[in-house]
Design a protein around this motif. Structure first.
Motif, PDB file in Angstrom:
ATOM      1  N   THR A  96       0.848  -1.184   0.000  1.00  0.00           N
ATOM      2  CA  THR A  96       0.000   0.000   0.000  1.00  0.00           C
ATOM      3  C   THR A  96       0.887   1.239   0.000  1.00  0.00           C
ATOM      4  OG1 THR A  96      -1.766  -1.125   1.215  1.00  0.00           O
ATOM      5  CG2 THR A  96      -1.750   1.282   1.285  1.00  0.00           C
ATOM      6  N   ILE A  97       0.729   2.072  -1.016  1.00  0.00           N
ATOM      7  CA  ILE A  97       1.551   3.279  -1.150  1.00  0.00           C
ATOM      8  C   ILE A  97       0.618   4.490  -1.233  1.00  0.00           C
ATOM      9  CG2 ILE A  97       3.267   4.471  -2.567  1.00  0.00           C
ATOM     10  CD1 ILE A  97       4.020   1.644  -3.656  1.00  0.00           C
ATOM     11  N   TYR A  98       0.842   5.459  -0.359  1.00  0.00           N
ATOM     12  CA  TYR A  98      -0.018   6.640  -0.324  1.00  0.00           C
ATOM     13  C   TYR A  98       0.446   7.673  -1.356  1.00  0.00           C
ATOM     14  CZ  TYR A  98      -1.980   4.658   3.892  1.00  0.00           C
ATOM     15  OH  TYR A  98      -2.605   3.813   4.779  1.00  0.00           O
ATOM     16  N   ILE A  99      -0.510   8.197  -2.081  1.00  0.00           N
ATOM     17  CA  ILE A  99      -0.246   9.249  -3.064  1.00  0.00           C
ATOM     18  C   ILE A  99      -0.559  10.579  -2.385  1.00  0.00           C
ATOM     19  CG2 ILE A  99      -0.833  10.129  -5.354  1.00  0.00           C
ATOM     20  CD1 ILE A  99      -2.065   7.236  -5.834  1.00  0.00           C
ATOM     21  N   ARG A 100       0.415  11.478  -2.297  1.00  0.00           N
ATOM     22  CA  ARG A 100       0.263  12.705  -1.517  1.00  0.00           C
ATOM     23  C   ARG A 100       0.342  13.955  -2.400  1.00  0.00           C
ATOM     24  NH1 ARG A 100       1.006  11.526   4.002  1.00  0.00           N
ATOM     25  NH2 ARG A 100       1.688   9.376   4.389  1.00  0.00           N
ATOM     26  N   ASP A 101      -0.301  15.017  -1.932  1.00  0.00           N
ATOM     27  CA  ASP A 101      -0.234  16.287  -2.650  1.00  0.00           C
ATOM     28  C   ASP A 101       0.952  17.107  -2.158  1.00  0.00           C
ATOM     29  OD1 ASP A 101      -0.921  17.303  -0.187  1.00  0.00           O
ATOM     30  OD2 ASP A 101      -2.987  17.807  -0.732  1.00  0.00           O
ATOM     31  N   ASN A 102       1.028  18.369  -2.571  1.00  0.00           N
ATOM     32  CA  ASN A 102       2.172  19.216  -2.213  1.00  0.00           C
ATOM     33  C   ASN A 102       2.249  19.505  -0.724  1.00  0.00           C
ATOM     34  OD1 ASN A 102       2.956  19.350  -4.877  1.00  0.00           O
ATOM     35  ND2 ASN A 102       1.764  21.203  -5.294  1.00  0.00           N
ATOM     36  N   GLN A 103       1.114  19.374  -0.028  1.00  0.00           N
ATOM     37  CA  GLN A 103       1.087  19.588   1.411  1.00  0.00           C
ATOM     38  C   GLN A 103       1.243  18.273   2.188  1.00  0.00           C
ATOM     39  OE1 GLN A 103      -1.271  21.410  -0.624  1.00  0.00           O
ATOM     40  NE2 GLN A 103       0.381  22.942  -0.489  1.00  0.00           N
ATOM     41  N   ASN A 104       1.627  17.217   1.469  1.00  0.00           N
ATOM     42  CA  ASN A 104       1.858  15.895   2.055  1.00  0.00           C
ATOM     43  C   ASN A 104       0.570  15.222   2.533  1.00  0.00           C
ATOM     44  OD1 ASN A 104       3.849  13.879   2.542  1.00  0.00           O
ATOM     45  ND2 ASN A 104       3.754  14.299   4.736  1.00  0.00           N
ATOM     46  N   LYS A 105      -0.555  15.705   2.082  1.00  0.00           N
ATOM     47  CA  LYS A 105      -1.834  15.106   2.441  1.00  0.00           C
ATOM     48  C   LYS A 105      -2.151  13.954   1.497  1.00  0.00           C
ATOM     49  CE  LYS A 105      -6.759  16.121   2.906  1.00  0.00           C
ATOM     50  NZ  LYS A 105      -7.824  17.143   2.755  1.00  0.00           N
ATOM     51  N   PRO A 106      -2.536  12.788   2.015  1.00  0.00           N
ATOM     52  CA  PRO A 106      -2.878  11.663   1.140  1.00  0.00           C
ATOM     53  C   PRO A 106      -4.097  11.989   0.269  1.00  0.00           C
ATOM     54  CG  PRO A 106      -2.511  10.907   3.379  1.00  0.00           C
ATOM     55  CD  PRO A 106      -2.594  12.389   3.438  1.00  0.00           C
ATOM     56  N   MET A 107      -3.890  11.886  -1.043  1.00  0.00           N
ATOM     57  CA  MET A 107      -4.977  12.124  -1.985  1.00  0.00           C
ATOM     58  C   MET A 107      -5.438  10.840  -2.663  1.00  0.00           C
ATOM     59  SD  MET A 107      -5.483  15.276  -1.598  1.00  0.00           S
ATOM     60  CE  MET A 107      -6.646  15.540  -2.932  1.00  0.00           C
ATOM     61  N   GLY A 108      -4.653   9.804  -2.492  1.00  0.00           N
ATOM     62  CA  GLY A 108      -4.997   8.535  -3.116  1.00  0.00           C
ATOM     63  C   GLY A 108      -4.145   7.414  -2.567  1.00  0.00           C
ATOM     64  N   ILE A 109      -4.467   6.203  -2.984  1.00  0.00           N
ATOM     65  CA  ILE A 109      -3.707   5.019  -2.563  1.00  0.00           C
ATOM     66  C   ILE A 109      -3.416   4.180  -3.798  1.00  0.00           C
ATOM     67  CG2 ILE A 109      -3.699   2.922  -1.175  1.00  0.00           C
ATOM     68  CD1 ILE A 109      -5.685   4.265   0.695  1.00  0.00           C
ATOM     69  N   PHE A 110      -2.180   3.776  -3.936  1.00  0.00           N
ATOM     70  CA  PHE A 110      -1.751   2.884  -5.015  1.00  0.00           C
ATOM     71  C   PHE A 110      -1.492   1.529  -4.371  1.00  0.00           C
ATOM     72  CE2 PHE A 110       1.094   1.039  -8.154  1.00  0.00           C
ATOM     73  CZ  PHE A 110       0.592   1.522  -9.355  1.00  0.00           C
ATOM     74  N   SER A 111      -2.310   0.536  -4.697  1.00  0.00           N
ATOM     75  CA  SER A 111      -2.225  -0.783  -4.049  1.00  0.00           C
ATOM     76  C   SER A 111      -1.845  -1.871  -5.042  1.00  0.00           C
ATOM     77  CB  SER A 111      -3.564  -1.148  -3.409  1.00  0.00           C
ATOM     78  OG  SER A 111      -3.908  -0.226  -2.400  1.00  0.00           O
ATOM     79  N   ILE A 112      -1.002  -2.775  -4.581  1.00  0.00           N
ATOM     80  CA  ILE A 112      -0.621  -3.944  -5.370  1.00  0.00           C
ATOM     81  C   ILE A 112      -0.968  -5.188  -4.568  1.00  0.00           C
ATOM     82  CG2 ILE A 112       1.266  -5.179  -6.516  1.00  0.00           C
ATOM     83  CD1 ILE A 112       2.779  -2.499  -6.597  1.00  0.00           C
ATOM     84  N   ASN A 113      -1.721  -6.083  -5.170  1.00  0.00           N
ATOM     85  CA  ASN A 113      -2.116  -7.333  -4.507  1.00  0.00           C
ATOM     86  C   ASN A 113      -1.767  -8.503  -5.429  1.00  0.00           C
ATOM     87  OD1 ASN A 113      -3.544  -6.070  -2.210  1.00  0.00           O
ATOM     88  ND2 ASN A 113      -4.929  -5.350  -3.799  1.00  0.00           N
ATOM     89  N   TYR A 114      -0.792  -9.281  -5.019  1.00  0.00           N
ATOM     90  CA  TYR A 114      -0.349 -10.397  -5.857  1.00  0.00           C
ATOM     91  C   TYR A 114      -0.833 -11.713  -5.248  1.00  0.00           C
ATOM     92  CZ  TYR A 114       2.494 -13.151  -9.018  1.00  0.00           C
ATOM     93  OH  TYR A 114       2.883 -14.025  -9.984  1.00  0.00           O
TER      94      TYR A 114
END
Length: 213
Positions: A93-111
């Motif tokens: 699970t990797i958090y996608i953050r904006d310029n203010q370091n606020k999480p705007m999304g999640i990039f998930s990999i499930n194998y």
């Protein structure tokens, strides 16, 4: 998410990862910017792994991201999850953050490693043995190699090189060789005598001595 450019890159990245690792690799992009839990999945590759689509509601990882302070959220890599139908997944699970370091999304990999886990269990069962591989007998290609292996083993039994062996220890080593059948090999006496730096006459005397050590 605010940036169409960033979303396009993430989608291409998701496609690349899923293509690289095949149909068992699900990649999901969650949108946290709306703050709602109703359909946060905006892109998914190989959704059959978890039976999810862009119409699926939030997962626990989404709820956790929306509930907690952004500074306390850390990427989580290479951990295990499972589906309701019993699949075992290796997830990140990797958090996608904006310029203010606020999480705007999640990039998930499930194998999906279910089949690999079954295969590993089968392989482990086939490879299981009672002895340490270091102690496994060698399979010689000829009698000379067999004798060399026995000589090597006799040294291991004593626990020191021939040059440091006492007479008693050489007797023990030679009696081990005799018990192992080494003297049945043609001209073994000559080679054993040379190996232990003693006469052939002494070799056979040592064989006759009862092992009292």
């Amino acid at each position: 998410m605010n940036s169409d450019y960033s979303l396009d890159f993430l989608k291409r990245l998701a496609k690349g990862i899923s293509a690289q690792f095949g149909r068992n690799c699900e990649v999901v992009i969650h949108d946290l910017s709306s703050g709602h839990v109703d359909y946060p999945i905006i892109f998914i590759e190989n959704g059959h792994v978890t039976h999810r689509t862009t119409s699926t509601s939030a997962s626990r990882v989404v709820l956790n991201a929306l509930k907690h302070v952004s500074d306390s959220l850390e990427d989580k890599l290479n951990y295990l999850t499972k589906t309701h139908d019993g699949k075992i997944l290796k997830s990140s699970t990797i958090y996608i953050r904006d310029n203010q370091n606020k999480p705007m999304g999640i990039f998930s990999i499930n194998y999906d490693i279910t089949e690999l886990t079954i295969a590993k269990n089968c392989i482990d069962s086939l490879l299981s043995h009672k002895e340490d591989i270091k102690n496994a007998d060698k399979i010689p290609q000829n009698v000379n190699q067999l004798l060399e292996d026995l000589l090597e083993e006799s040294v291991k039994k004593i626990g020191k090189p021939v040059a440091l062996m006492t007479k008693e220890q050489k007797i023990q080593a030679i009696q081990f060789l005799n018990d192992a059948g080494a003297f049945l090999i043609t001209k073994a006496g000559d080679k054993i005598a040379d190996f232990f730096s003693i006469s052939k006459y002494s070799i056979y005397n040592y064989v006759d001595i009862k092992n009292k050590f």
